[in-house]
Design an enzyme around this catalytic site. Structure first.
Site, PDB file in Angstrom:
ATOM      1  CB  THR A  69     126.914 -61.467  52.165  1.00  0.00           C
ATOM      2  OG1 THR A  69     127.090 -61.325  50.750  1.00  0.00           O
ATOM      3  CG2 THR A  69     126.022 -62.668  52.432  1.00  0.00           C
ATOM      4  N   GLY A 297     124.877 -58.944  43.955  1.00  0.00           N
ATOM      5  CA  GLY A 297     125.166 -60.354  44.206  1.00  0.00           C
ATOM      6  C   GLY A 297     125.315 -60.658  45.681  1.00  0.00           C
ATOM      7  CG  ASP A 298     128.288 -58.681  47.872  1.00  0.00           C
ATOM      8  OD1 ASP A 298     128.800 -59.688  47.362  1.00  0.00           O
ATOM      9  OD2 ASP A 298     128.865 -57.576  47.923  1.00  0.00           O
ATOM     10  CB  ALA A 299     121.740 -57.754  48.052  1.00  0.00           C
ATOM     11  CB  ALA A 302     122.279 -60.872  52.230  1.00  0.00           C
TER      12      ALA A 302
END
Length: 356
Positions: A69, A297-299, A302
């Site tokens: 992220t 999901g991390d993106a 971010a």
């Protein structure tokens, strides 16, 4: 005058080298894994890592949800905006992780434990699903004393936004408590991610203790369902869960925002200062263009945070999250596209407004 964002965002999580491979149901069954889950490795999972390398054409990728992220956020923010904190070994894998961070312009403030190897995470990709098995190793040795060292605490004091994954409850709840209280006392923004279904299941007390300090909480549908089950909400409706979490008691005057993604299904946003639920349609990525869903999901987080930090409204933050998530699922592993990343709001992205 442009906003000075140097050191504005600090993130904490477990930095891990991902060992990613396309797997099958037989392998999942062998190690008693669910197709779409995130767990900590137990002794029975130790052979899995070598099996992926020897039999499944595994790829080595820089990982750890929080570092993923922060890398993405830094790619969208002005130079030197983000700093990542976690523990690694003194080995080649740590240097791989640091190199990947530096390539994105992300500063790292690692605690180095020369007695443990850098942590790894097995990623088993089956169709659109990914099963994660984390062997934390050095990552789980992070010590609260590290962040209290004067030069490291200056990093915390300089920041205006904090992002900590739920995975960090397994490592240093004292760090989470201290940073969240600092954010509250200084009027800064403290954000977290549920990160995995096991977090509210096995760390309910820590989650409950931290929730009053959380200004923005992220999660996906399975994590939201686990939180609802373990907190006794008595509902599986993700809109109701989001609103119940948003309305959980909170310190300070800032409203709490809850953001739940659901893969290709709608993203749900609730706030403690409104009875409206905002439901955002996701434009699905064509099946033939999907590399794998790991890191989407991390993106999302971010890009959401990058826009939020730069003053965008919530609709724009969510649109940015959808955009970057769709870019990452076209890659193999939690990788960002090569070249300059630049988000361009459509100007027409809007949610359906619902009331419970």
């Amino acid at each position: 005058m442009a906003q000075d964002l140097r050191g504005a965002l600090v993130g904490f999580c477990n930095p891990l080298l991902d060992i990613s491979a396309v797997a099958n149901d037989e392998l999942l069954s062998k190690y008693k894994l669910k197709a779409n889950d995130a767990i900590l490795a137990s002794p029975e999972h130790v052979p899995l890592f070598q099996e992926l390398i020897e039999s499944y054409d595994a790829k080595f990728l820089p990982g750890g949800a929080g570092q993923n992220t922060l890398r993405g956020a830094q790619l969208l923010l002005p130079a030197d905006s983000a700093v990542f904190v976690g523990a690694v070994g003194d080995d080649e894998n740590a240097r791989r992780l640091k190199g990947a961070a530096e390539k994105a312009g992300l500063k790292t403030n690692y605690m180095i434990n020369a007695e443990k190897p850098t942590g790894t995470c097995a990623l088993l990709i089956t169709g659109p699903n990914r099963s994660m098995v984390a062997n934390l190793s050095a990552a789980e040795t992070y010590k609260f004393a590290h962040i209290k060292e004067p030069e490291n605490w200056k990093v915390i004091e300089q920041a205006q936004y904090y992002y900590i994954t739920g995975f960090f409850f397994t490592v240093s709840p004292e760090t989470i408590e201290t940073v969240s209280q600092h954010a509250h006392m200084d009027g800064k923004v403290f954000t977290m991610n549920i990160s995995a279904p096991f977090v509210p299941q096995f760390y309910k007390e820590s989650v409950e203790k931290t929730l009053p300090y959380i200004d923005i909480l992220f999660g996906n549908e399975t994590e939201a369902a686990s939180l609802a089950e373990n907190f006794g909400f008595g509902t599986k409706d993700i809109r109701q869960i989001a609103k119940r979490v948003a309305d959980f008691p909170k310190v300070g005057d800032k409203p709490r925002l809850v953001v739940f993604t659901q893969g290709a299904d709608s993203t749900v946003v609730a706030s403690s200062d409104s009875d409206e639920i905002r439901v955002y349609t996701v434009t699905p990525v064509p099946t033939g263009e999907i590399g794998d869903t790991n890191g989407a999901g991390d993106a999302f987080v971010a890009a959401f945070l990058a826009e939020y930090i730069q003053g965008s409204d919530i609709d724009t933050c969510v649109e940015a999250g959808h955009w970057l998530g769709s870019e990452v699922v076209r890659q193999i592993g939690p990788n960002y596209p090569d070249g300059e990343l630049k988000f361009a709001p459509s100007g027409s992205f809007a949610p359906a407004i619902e009331k419970l």
